[in-house]
Design a protein around this motif. Structure first.
Motif, mmCIF file in Angstrom:
data_model
loop_
_atom_site.group_PDB
_atom_site.id
_atom_site.type_symbol
_atom_site.label_atom_id
_atom_site.label_comp_id
_atom_site.label_asym_id
_atom_site.label_seq_id
_atom_site.Cartn_x
_atom_site.Cartn_y
_atom_site.Cartn_z
ATOM 1 N N GLY A 41 0.834 -1.187 0.000
ATOM 2 C CA GLY A 41 0.000 0.000 0.000
ATOM 3 C C GLY A 41 0.873 1.242 0.000
ATOM 4 N N VAL A 42 0.227 2.381 0.091
ATOM 5 C CA VAL A 42 0.937 3.649 0.140
ATOM 6 C C VAL A 42 0.906 4.146 1.582
ATOM 7 C CG1 VAL A 42 1.001 6.046 -0.661
ATOM 8 C CG2 VAL A 42 0.307 4.223 -2.235
ATOM 9 N N ARG A 43 2.072 4.229 2.190
ATOM 10 C CA ARG A 43 2.173 4.777 3.550
ATOM 11 C C ARG A 43 2.302 6.289 3.421
ATOM 12 N NH1 ARG A 43 2.510 3.174 8.447
ATOM 13 N NH2 ARG A 43 2.807 0.990 7.858
ATOM 14 N N VAL A 44 1.388 7.009 4.071
ATOM 15 C CA VAL A 44 1.394 8.468 4.083
ATOM 16 C C VAL A 44 1.746 8.878 5.510
ATOM 17 C CG1 VAL A 44 0.083 10.558 3.582
ATOM 18 C CG2 VAL A 44 -0.447 8.436 2.346
ATOM 19 N N PHE A 45 2.741 9.751 5.652
ATOM 20 C CA PHE A 45 3.182 10.112 6.996
ATOM 21 C C PHE A 45 3.607 11.572 7.068
ATOM 22 C CE2 PHE A 45 6.657 8.247 4.614
ATOM 23 C CZ PHE A 45 7.730 9.110 4.839
ATOM 24 N N ILE A 46 3.770 12.031 8.296
ATOM 25 C CA ILE A 46 4.198 13.393 8.578
ATOM 26 C C ILE A 46 5.537 13.324 9.301
ATOM 27 C CG2 ILE A 46 3.660 15.495 9.897
ATOM 28 C CD1 ILE A 46 1.694 14.946 7.608
ATOM 29 N N LYS A 47 6.435 14.236 8.952
ATOM 30 C CA LYS A 47 7.695 14.348 9.684
ATOM 31 C C LYS A 47 7.995 15.825 9.892
ATOM 32 C CE LYS A 47 10.326 13.772 5.401
ATOM 33 N NZ LYS A 47 11.340 12.996 4.703
ATOM 34 N N GLY A 53 7.110 23.790 8.832
ATOM 35 C CA GLY A 53 7.122 23.101 10.113
ATOM 36 C C GLY A 53 6.954 21.600 10.030
ATOM 37 N N TYR A 54 6.077 21.137 9.171
ATOM 38 C CA TYR A 54 5.868 19.711 8.962
ATOM 39 C C TYR A 54 6.052 19.409 7.486
ATOM 40 C CZ TYR A 54 3.581 19.579 13.550
ATOM 41 O OH TYR A 54 3.296 19.674 14.882
ATOM 42 N N GLN A 55 6.355 18.161 7.203
ATOM 43 C CA GLN A 55 6.582 17.758 5.816
ATOM 44 C C GLN A 55 5.862 16.436 5.572
ATOM 45 O OE1 GLN A 55 10.738 17.797 5.093
ATOM 46 N NE2 GLN A 55 10.552 17.460 2.903
ATOM 47 N N TYR A 56 5.272 16.291 4.394
ATOM 48 C CA TYR A 56 4.608 15.048 4.013
ATOM 49 C C TYR A 56 5.628 14.048 3.495
ATOM 50 C CZ TYR A 56 0.474 18.049 3.932
ATOM 51 O OH TYR A 56 -0.520 18.928 4.264
ATOM 52 N N GLY A 57 5.356 12.785 3.728
ATOM 53 C CA GLY A 57 6.162 11.729 3.161
ATOM 54 C C GLY A 57 5.255 10.612 2.680
ATOM 55 N N MET A 58 5.683 9.903 1.657
ATOM 56 C CA MET A 58 4.942 8.759 1.134
ATOM 57 C C MET A 58 5.926 7.691 0.722
ATOM 58 S SD MET A 58 1.932 10.385 -1.167
ATOM 59 C CE MET A 58 1.537 12.083 -0.810
ATOM 60 N N ALA A 59 5.521 6.436 0.919
ATOM 61 C CA ALA A 59 6.382 5.316 0.550
ATOM 62 C C ALA A 59 5.519 4.097 0.271
ATOM 63 C CB ALA A 59 7.360 5.006 1.679
ATOM 64 N N ILE A 60 6.021 3.228 -0.592
ATOM 65 C CA ILE A 60 5.365 1.935 -0.812
ATOM 66 C C ILE A 60 5.730 1.059 0.374
ATOM 67 C CG2 ILE A 60 5.300 -0.117 -2.266
ATOM 68 C CD1 ILE A 60 6.020 1.755 -4.617
ATOM 69 N N ASP A 61 4.722 0.454 1.003
ATOM 70 C CA ASP A 61 4.979 -0.336 2.199
ATOM 71 C C ASP A 61 4.095 -1.574 2.193
ATOM 72 O OD1 ASP A 61 5.789 -1.228 4.692
ATOM 73 O OD2 ASP A 61 5.388 0.671 5.705
ATOM 74 N N ASP A 62 4.704 -2.725 2.447
ATOM 75 C CA ASP A 62 3.925 -3.964 2.533
ATOM 76 C C ASP A 62 3.776 -4.422 3.984
ATOM 77 O OD1 ASP A 62 6.555 -4.705 2.896
ATOM 78 O OD2 ASP A 62 6.522 -6.317 1.415
ATOM 79 N N ARG A 63 4.158 -3.549 4.925
ATOM 80 C CA ARG A 63 4.022 -3.873 6.348
ATOM 81 C C ARG A 63 2.835 -3.121 6.940
ATOM 82 N NH1 ARG A 63 8.665 -1.256 8.761
ATOM 83 N NH2 ARG A 63 8.198 0.174 7.090
ATOM 84 N N GLU A 64 2.107 -3.778 7.820
ATOM 85 C CA GLU A 64 1.047 -3.132 8.582
ATOM 86 C C GLU A 64 1.529 -3.110 10.023
ATOM 87 O OE1 GLU A 64 -2.615 -5.171 7.793
ATOM 88 O OE2 GLU A 64 -2.510 -4.726 5.649
ATOM 89 N N LEU A 65 1.804 -1.911 10.537
ATOM 90 C CA LEU A 65 2.408 -1.761 11.852
ATOM 91 C C LEU A 65 1.349 -1.552 12.929
ATOM 92 C CD1 LEU A 65 5.321 0.632 10.798
ATOM 93 C CD2 LEU A 65 5.351 -1.870 10.954
ATOM 94 N N GLU A 66 1.703 -1.895 14.157
ATOM 95 C CA GLU A 66 0.816 -1.699 15.300
ATOM 96 C C GLU A 66 0.384 -0.233 15.364
ATOM 97 O OE1 GLU A 66 -1.461 -2.681 18.456
ATOM 98 O OE2 GLU A 66 -0.208 -4.116 17.367
ATOM 99 N N GLY A 67 -0.912 0.006 15.470
ATOM 100 C CA GLY A 67 -1.434 1.365 15.558
ATOM 101 C C GLY A 67 -1.758 2.008 14.224
ATOM 102 N N ASP A 68 -1.429 1.347 13.110
ATOM 103 C CA ASP A 68 -1.753 1.909 11.791
ATOM 104 C C ASP A 68 -3.256 1.993 11.579
ATOM 105 O OD1 ASP A 68 0.847 2.213 10.945
ATOM 106 O OD2 ASP A 68 0.839 0.507 9.569
ATOM 107 N N THR A 69 -3.677 3.038 10.908
ATOM 108 C CA THR A 69 -5.020 3.110 10.360
ATOM 109 C C THR A 69 -4.883 2.755 8.894
ATOM 110 O OG1 THR A 69 -5.812 4.764 11.926
ATOM 111 C CG2 THR A 69 -6.944 4.654 9.803
#
Length: 140
Positions: A41-47, A53-69
């Motif tokens: 899937g596409v992981r969408v995140f903030i850093k 002040g904040y920056q968007y990030g996106m990555a292809i990710d096949d892991r589903e981590l604890e706490g992910d929506t």
């Protein structure tokens, strides 16, 4: 992990955590198909960082981590970690083409200030984290 699935409608579902535009979904599905990762899937995140002040990030990710929506919209699995979700709630991932090329962008209703390049933002009343964010768009 919080799994949320929504029907592949032609528009965002009210109350949906995050969505993707039709064109964004077409581009994302093509990239995911070429990734060679099963169930990716596409992981969408903030850093922290960027000119606002904040920056968007996106990555292809096949892991589903604890706490992910996890939201499936237009056939694309979008993964958002629990720290990024409050800043991304209600956002739409899109793909924009212009004279400089093209790329994914985020239309974020929570952002009150955006950098001119569209990759960073600030929320209402928020200070730049750790004193960052004073640079221009080239500081990504």
């Amino acid at each position: 992990m919080t799994a949320t699935s929504f029907p592949d409608a032609g528009h965002p579902v009210p109350g949906q955590e995050i969505s993707i535009s039709e064109f964004g979904a077409q581009r994302a599905l093509a990239i995911l198909a070429q990734s060679g990762k099963d169930n990716a899937g596409v992981r969408v995140f903030i850093k922290s960082g960027g000119c606002s002040g904040y920056q968007y990030g996106m990555a292809i990710d096949d892991r589903e981590l604890e706490g992910d929506t996890i939201v499936v919209d237009r056939g694309v699995k979008l993964l958002v970690d629990r720290m990024s979700l409050p800043l991304l709630r209600g956002s739409e991932v899109d793909f924009v083409e212009n004279m400089m090329g093209g790329g994914f962008t985020v239309h974020n209703p929570n952002a009150t200030s955006n950098c001119g390049c569209g990759h960073s933002f600030r929320t209402d009343g928020a200070q730049s984290p750790d004193g960052e964010g004073s640079g221009g768009c080239g500081s990504h």
